[in-house]
Write a protein that holds these residues in place. Structure first.
Motif, PDB file in Angstrom:
ATOM      1  N   VAL A 227       2.700  -6.693 -32.883  1.00 36.75           N
ATOM      2  CA  VAL A 227       3.231  -7.975 -31.714  1.00 36.75           C
ATOM      3  C   VAL A 227       4.589  -7.950 -31.362  1.00 36.75           C
ATOM      4  N   LEU A 228       5.542  -7.479 -32.318  1.00 36.33           N
ATOM      5  CA  LEU A 228       6.895  -7.097 -31.987  1.00 36.33           C
ATOM      6  C   LEU A 228       6.755  -6.111 -31.390  1.00 36.33           C
ATOM      7  N   ILE A 229       6.433  -4.966 -31.536  1.00 35.38           N
ATOM      8  CA  ILE A 229       6.420  -3.786 -30.355  1.00 35.38           C
ATOM      9  C   ILE A 229       5.949  -4.176 -29.176  1.00 35.38           C
ATOM     10  N   CYS A 230       4.666  -4.706 -29.138  1.00 37.67           N
ATOM     11  CA  CYS A 230       4.258  -5.316 -27.865  1.00 37.67           C
ATOM     12  C   CYS A 230       5.199  -6.074 -26.903  1.00 37.67           C
ATOM     13  N   ALA A 231       5.710  -7.103 -27.415  1.00 30.24           N
ATOM     14  CA  ALA A 231       6.932  -7.704 -26.956  1.00 30.24           C
ATOM     15  C   ALA A 231       7.922  -6.825 -26.271  1.00 30.24           C
ATOM     16  N   MET A 232       8.532  -6.021 -27.201  1.00 26.00           N
ATOM     17  CA  MET A 232       9.568  -5.079 -26.699  1.00 26.00           C
ATOM     18  C   MET A 232       9.132  -4.162 -25.378  1.00 26.00           C
ATOM     19  N   LEU A 233       7.869  -3.701 -25.631  1.00 26.53           N
ATOM     20  CA  LEU A 233       7.199  -2.852 -24.656  1.00 26.53           C
ATOM     21  C   LEU A 233       7.180  -3.675 -23.309  1.00 26.53           C
ATOM     22  N   PHE A 234       6.410  -4.801 -23.322  1.00 24.45           N
ATOM     23  CA  PHE A 234       6.345  -5.671 -21.998  1.00 24.45           C
ATOM     24  C   PHE A 234       7.601  -6.040 -21.625  1.00 24.45           C
ATOM     25  N   MET A 235       8.645  -6.312 -22.201  1.00 26.71           N
ATOM     26  CA  MET A 235       9.968  -6.776 -21.584  1.00 26.71           C
ATOM     27  C   MET A 235      10.715  -5.566 -20.948  1.00 26.71           C
ATOM     28  N   ALA A 236      10.301  -4.286 -21.706  1.00 25.96           N
ATOM     29  CA  ALA A 236      10.979  -3.099 -21.057  1.00 25.96           C
ATOM     30  C   ALA A 236      10.422  -2.482 -19.869  1.00 25.96           C
ATOM     31  N   ILE A 237       9.015  -2.797 -19.744  1.00 26.20           N
ATOM     32  CA  ILE A 237       8.156  -2.573 -18.495  1.00 26.20           C
ATOM     33  C   ILE A 237       8.859  -3.326 -17.408  1.00 26.20           C
ATOM     34  N   LEU A 238       8.625  -4.534 -17.520  1.00 26.31           N
ATOM     35  CA  LEU A 238       9.033  -5.776 -16.673  1.00 26.31           C
ATOM     36  C   LEU A 238      10.567  -5.468 -16.388  1.00 26.31           C
ATOM     37  N   SER A 239      11.472  -5.045 -17.179  1.00 21.57           N
ATOM     38  CA  SER A 239      12.877  -4.932 -16.722  1.00 21.57           C
ATOM     39  C   SER A 239      12.855  -3.565 -15.754  1.00 21.57           C
ATOM     40  N   PHE A 240      12.057  -2.574 -16.115  1.00 18.38           N
ATOM     41  CA  PHE A 240      12.092  -1.408 -15.471  1.00 18.38           C
ATOM     42  C   PHE A 240      11.607  -1.721 -13.777  1.00 18.38           C
ATOM     43  N   VAL A 241      10.102  -2.345 -13.741  1.00 16.48           N
ATOM     44  CA  VAL A 241       9.797  -2.688 -12.380  1.00 16.48           C
ATOM     45  C   VAL A 241      10.694  -3.590 -11.691  1.00 16.48           C
ATOM     46  N   CYS A 242      11.295  -4.548 -12.362  1.00 12.15           N
ATOM     47  CA  CYS A 242      12.378  -5.403 -11.525  1.00 12.15           C
ATOM     48  C   CYS A 242      13.514  -4.524 -10.765  1.00 12.15           C
ATOM     49  N   LYS A 243      13.918  -3.571 -11.845  1.00 10.92           N
ATOM     50  CA  LYS A 243      15.202  -2.756 -11.408  1.00 10.92           C
ATOM     51  C   LYS A 243      14.739  -1.729 -10.389  1.00 10.92           C
ATOM     52  N   LYS A 244      13.515  -1.135 -10.587  1.00 15.25           N
ATOM     53  CA  LYS A 244      13.078  -0.035  -9.649  1.00 15.25           C
ATOM     54  C   LYS A 244      12.456  -0.410  -8.223  1.00 15.25           C
ATOM     55  N   PHE A 245      12.154  -1.436  -8.377  1.00 16.20           N
ATOM     56  CA  PHE A 245      11.663  -2.175  -7.082  1.00 16.20           C
ATOM     57  C   PHE A 245      12.422  -3.245  -6.545  1.00 16.20           C
ATOM     58  N   LYS A 246      13.616  -3.495  -7.219  1.00 17.63           N
ATOM     59  CA  LYS A 246      14.537  -4.517  -6.741  1.00 17.63           C
ATOM     60  C   LYS A 246      13.941  -5.795  -6.730  1.00 17.63           C
ATOM     61  N   LEU A 247      13.072  -6.386  -7.686  1.00 23.45           N
ATOM     62  CA  LEU A 247      12.361  -7.427  -7.608  1.00 23.45           C
ATOM     63  C   LEU A 247      13.202  -8.443  -8.299  1.00 23.45           C
ATOM     64  N   THR A 248      14.446  -9.192  -7.539  1.00 22.28           N
ATOM     65  CA  THR A 248      15.097 -10.061  -8.204  1.00 22.28           C
ATOM     66  C   THR A 248      14.376 -11.067  -8.676  1.00 22.28           C
ATOM     67  N   LYS A 249      13.632 -11.740  -7.889  1.00 22.16           N
ATOM     68  CA  LYS A 249      12.874 -13.042  -8.056  1.00 22.16           C
ATOM     69  C   LYS A 249      11.972 -12.875  -9.114  1.00 22.16           C
ATOM     70  N   LEU A 250      11.566 -11.882  -9.765  1.00 22.90           N
ATOM     71  CA  LEU A 250      10.659 -11.607 -11.066  1.00 22.90           C
ATOM     72  C   LEU A 250      11.520 -11.652 -12.367  1.00 22.90           C
ATOM     73  N   GLU A 251      12.995 -11.208 -11.936  1.00 23.00           N
ATOM     74  CA  GLU A 251      13.860 -11.426 -13.198  1.00 23.00           C
ATOM     75  C   GLU A 251      13.859 -12.348 -14.010  1.00 23.00           C
ATOM     76  N   PRO A 252      14.040 -13.587 -13.624  1.00 20.03           N
ATOM     77  CA  PRO A 252      13.998 -14.799 -14.444  1.00 20.03           C
ATOM     78  C   PRO A 252      12.650 -14.987 -15.319  1.00 20.03           C
ATOM     79  N   PHE A 253      11.442 -14.303 -14.586  1.00 23.79           N
ATOM     80  CA  PHE A 253      10.084 -14.473 -15.256  1.00 23.79           C
ATOM     81  C   PHE A 253       9.772 -13.643 -16.375  1.00 23.79           C
ATOM     82  N   ALA A 254      10.827 -12.580 -16.492  1.00 23.85           N
ATOM     83  CA  ALA A 254      10.250 -11.382 -17.272  1.00 23.85           C
ATOM     84  C   ALA A 254      10.235 -11.755 -18.805  1.00 23.85           C
ATOM     85  N   MET A 255      11.097 -12.682 -19.003  1.00 26.68           N
ATOM     86  CA  MET A 255      10.953 -12.884 -20.740  1.00 26.68           C
ATOM     87  C   MET A 255       9.980 -13.734 -20.937  1.00 26.68           C
TER      88      MET A 255
END
Length: 289
Positions: A227-255
């Motif tokens: 579960v710890l690894i999954c949480a880290m992976l989900f957060m890393a993927i969401l952070s990458f997507v937000c940065k890659k596609f400039k989804l600034t509105k999604l950033e507060p929802f990532a965690m």
């Protein structure tokens, strides 16, 4: 006190009183602020847009708070986390305060607290600890803000890289995360119990004191790490997507999204993986240490 003391009528009455007070206070300041803004000549459309944007901005933190309530509900019930997080607090503080208190009894937050004394002690620790910054702010905040602000400005002027403020903020966050990760990897909790003889009588030492035995009561296992690894992976993927596609509105929802996704994975692991894996822990629960 009944066995359902964590969610009985008194607890819900306290929660309702707290929530009503918080809402009343919010409404009071909204009305006062609105009247003052009108006196300053700010247009109604500007005020409405400000209120709307502020309301929308609170949605993401609300999801994070909700996830924290769910994370604590298994151990403390739904009412106490609801009360605490409706006023002041966050995942890092509330779980740290609760677990630090439980460490005295060698109990983990993964287990439900069934003892009223332990529950009351946790509630006091979580509440009193949160009062400290509220009392300190009026007396020391201005002084600290001036000193820290001066240091940050000097650091920014001398360097083109990270400022001292960025370093302090990042260090504090990394320290908190590291503490939680280390706890999940190790996970052992120990409780002291009275040593008894075959008849159930307490065993005394030469000084007449009751002999204590330390037993392992909780332990991390395969599911905890997965579960710890999954949480880290989900957060890393969401952070990458937000940065890659400039989804600034999604950033507060990532965690909060990562937290809920990791919770879902925990349920999936417990239902899909064989018991020989889900029950595997690093330490033998019940063993003496």
């Amino acid at each position: 006190m009944t066995g359902d003391f964590k969610s009985d009528g008194i607890m819900f009455a306290i929660a309702c009183a707290v929530i009503v007070f918080v809402i009343a206070q919010s409404v009071f300041f909204i009305v006062k602020s609105w009247k003052r803004a009108k006196e300053l000549g700010i247009s109604a459309s500007t005020l409405k847009n400000t209120v709307t944007s502020s309301a929308l901005f609170t949605i993401a933190p609300a999801f994070s708070i909700l996830a924290t309530v769910f994370a604590l509900a298994n151990s403390l019930g739904i009412v106490l986390p609801w009360i605490r997080l409706s006023i002041i607090g966050n995942l890092a503080y509330e779980t740290t305060a609760a677990q630090t208190t439980l460490d005295f009894w060698g109990i983990s937050l993964s287990k439900a607290v069934e003892d009223p004394q332990q529950f009351a002690t946790i509630a006091v620790a979580m509440t009193v600890g949160a009062i400290a910054p509220l009392l300190m702010i009026p007396f020391v905040c201005k002084f600290l803000q001036k000193k820290v602000g001066s240091a940050v400005q000097k650091s920014s002027a001398k360097s083109t890289g990270l400022s001292l403020g960025d370093v302090i903020s990042a260090s504090a966050f990394i320290g908190i995360v590291s503490a939680f990760v280390a706890r999940e990897i190790n996970g052992m909790t120990v409780a002291k119990t009275n040593a008894t003889d075959a008849l159930g009588n307490n065993i005394l030492d030469s000084a007449g004191e009751i002999v204590k035995i330390k037993n392992i009561t909780g332990s991390a296992g395969v599911v905890s790490i997965l579960v710890l690894i999954c949480a880290m992976l989900f957060m890393a993927i969401l952070s990458f997507v937000c940065k890659k596609f400039k989804l600034t509105k999604l950033e507060p929802f990532a965690m909060p999204i990562a937290m809920f996704a990791a919770m879902a994975m925990a349920i999936l692991f417990m239902n899909v993986l064989p018991e020989s894996i889900t029950g595997m822990t690093w330490y033998e629960i019940g063993a003496e240490v």
